[in-house]
Design an enzyme around this catalytic site. Structure first.
Site, PDB file in Angstrom:
ATOM      1  N   ASP A   1       0.849  -1.184   0.000  1.00 27.22           N
ATOM      2  CA  ASP A   1       0.000   0.000   0.000  1.00 27.22           C
ATOM      3  C   ASP A   1       0.891   1.242   0.000  1.00 27.22           C
ATOM      4  OD1 ASP A   1      -2.314   1.539   0.197  1.00 27.22           O
ATOM      5  OD2 ASP A   1      -2.265   1.522   2.387  1.00 27.22           O
TER       6      ASP A   1
ATOM      7  N   ASP B   1      -3.436   2.774  -5.724  1.00 25.53           N
ATOM      8  CA  ASP B   1      -2.273   2.821  -4.825  1.00 25.53           C
ATOM      9  C   ASP B   1      -2.024   1.538  -4.038  1.00 25.53           C
ATOM     10  OD1 ASP B   1      -4.381   3.040  -3.021  1.00 25.53           O
ATOM     11  OD2 ASP B   1      -3.253   4.343  -1.679  1.00 25.53           O
ATOM     12  N   GLU B   2      -2.660   0.436  -4.387  1.00 23.25           N
ATOM     13  CA  GLU B   2      -2.366  -0.801  -3.662  1.00 23.25           C
ATOM     14  C   GLU B   2      -2.472  -2.050  -4.538  1.00 23.25           C
ATOM     15  OE1 GLU B   2      -5.492  -2.028  -0.784  1.00 23.25           O
ATOM     16  OE2 GLU B   2      -6.235  -0.001  -1.033  1.00 23.25           O
TER      17      GLU B   2
HETATM   18 MG    MG Z   1      -2.518   3.987   0.419  1.00 18.76          MG
END
Ligand code: MG
Length: 428
Positions: free
Chosen positions: A13, A150-151
């Site tokens: 993450d 974003d992950e």
């Molecule tokens: Mg994040």
């Protein structure tokens, strides 16, 4: 896959992703409370001020963007006095110290920390960094599943270094490679499966690595709040609390049949598995999607008759979103399905398989609408989803089987009625 190896799955993450992307171009804001949100705003305001402050500079369009790091901190807009309905997408860690968080209204944030700097979102920039960090990962560990901008999940099992120190060595390599290429930090959790890895990536934020083994379930996972399980939303959490179940350990202590009685067959069984840290879902690589789906949980449970209009609008939008996903990624499918979850958490699915492939929103809406007619609509609905499966790359679909059109001018659709049976939770 080498079955002799222990399954090691990572969840990676990016730390305060949008804000961190902004700090790369405005390094002068490092350590300051910054929030990203609200509408789009042009850089021009800031650059205009910069030009005024340094009238002797040579200002061409190129130097404008190259000199963003020279804009004095005082020139940046503050959140103080903000009025409007804008919402924060990301806050820097310095802003989080004031109690500011994602999804908070900007007006509330303005009260908590008026001196915070407010920057508009720039999705194009975040998508660029998203593609960059993901390609760095797949160069090192090819089995990666996208979980958004974003992950990602990464299967460490067979990757060199993926077993050393429980995965820590490989996690460190990936972290370092992303940082060297982009200047961005991330946090990684490595665990026996996706469910635990997702929780573990939060343990040491920012720029942390957490390694969890099966034997750590009791000490590291059971003390956590149930809400930390990806798939336990606010409503389920509220219901659990009503039964005095606050931690994952509390949940694990309940009998399977009790959970099924109170949360339905599939969700109850899933809760039980989750509490015991069991999750067999594979890391699915982007290159071979089986299906694409969109779903939404309503703020309040809706009724098919009384909230007909609202429900219809949401339904149409979900179909349009799935169609857009298919078209953007270049797929078409021929199994159209719906998923409903009622107010008692019971879930139902229905689907229908067409003779031809489609990625057309109207067509998907029409077939999904027929599926909807085959479920009980007298109960209140808390979740609605639309799914398109049996995917092929667009344009590669074989022509429909000739015998259909020969056999009858109006061939019956192939119906797969799954009834009120199993669903995989969560559908991510
Ligand atoms: Mg994040």
């Amino acid at each position: 896959m080498n079955s002799a190896l222990t399954r090691r799955i990572a969840h990676l993450d990016m730390d305060a992703f949008y804000a961190s992307c902004e700090l790369l171009r405005y390094p002068q804001l490092k350590g300051l409370p910054v929030v990203i949100g609200g509408g789009r705003r042009k850089e021009d305001d800031l650059l205009g001020k910069l030009q005024q402050a340094y009238p002797d500079g040579e200002w061409t369009e190129d130097t404008f963007t190259e000199r963003l790091d020279r804009i004095p901190v005082d020139f940046f807009p503050r959140i103080e006095g903000y009025t409007g309905r804008g919402v924060i997408t990301t806050a820097t860690y310095a802003a989080r110290q004031f109690g500011i968080g994602s999804a908070m209204g900007l007006m509330k944030a303005a009260k908590l920390c008026p001196q915070a700097i407010l920057l508009p979102v720039d999705f194009e920039r975040y998508r660029y960094f998203s593609r960059t960090f993901k390609s760095i990962i797949t160069d090192i560990a090819p089995v990666m599943q996208d979980r958004g901008v974003d992950e990602v999940y990464i299967d460490f099992t067979d990757v060199p270094g993926g077993q050393r120190e429980g995965g820590r060595v490989l996690a460190r390599l990936i972290q370092k490679s992303i940082f060297e290429a982009t200047g961005l930090t991330c946090s990684v959790g490595v665990a026996p499966n996706k469910l635990i890895a997702k929780m573990a990536s939060e343990f040491n934020k920012p720029n942390g690595i957490s390694v969890v083994h099966e034997a750590d379930l009791q000490t590291l996972i059971w003390p956590l709040a149930c809400r930390k399980i990806n798939g336990v939303g606010p409503k389920a959490d509220e219901k659990l609390k009503g039964f005095g179940i606050h931690t994952i350990g509390d949940l694990a202590a309940r009998e399977l049949h009790w959970l099924i009685e109170n949360f339905g067959k599939s969700y109850g069984a899933w809760l039980h598995e989750a509490a015991w840290g069991r999750d067999d879902r594979p890391v699915e690589t982007e290159s071979e999607p089986v299906s694409m789906s969109r779903e939404t949980t309503f703020e309040r449970d809706l009724h098919a008759v009384r909230d007909r209009e609202e429900l219809g609008a949401v339904f149409t939008r979900l179909c349009q979103q799935v169609a857009a996903d298919l078209q953007r990624k270049g797929y078409e499918g021929k199994t159209i399905g719906i998923k409903l979850r009622y107010d008692n958490f019971q879930a139902v699915t229905r689907d229908q398989t067409l003779t031809e492939y489609t990625a057309d929103a109207k067509h998907i809406r029409q077939i999904a609408g027929q599926c909807l007619k085959r479920v009980d609509l007298s109960r209140r609905i808390r979740l609605l989803g639309v799914r398109v499966g049996s995917l092929v790359k667009a344009g590669t679909a074989p022509a429909p089987v000739a015998s259909y059109s020969e056999a009858s001018a109006n061939p019956p659709p192939q119906v797969n009625d799954h009834g009120q049976t199993e669903l995989l939770f969560p559908l991510d």
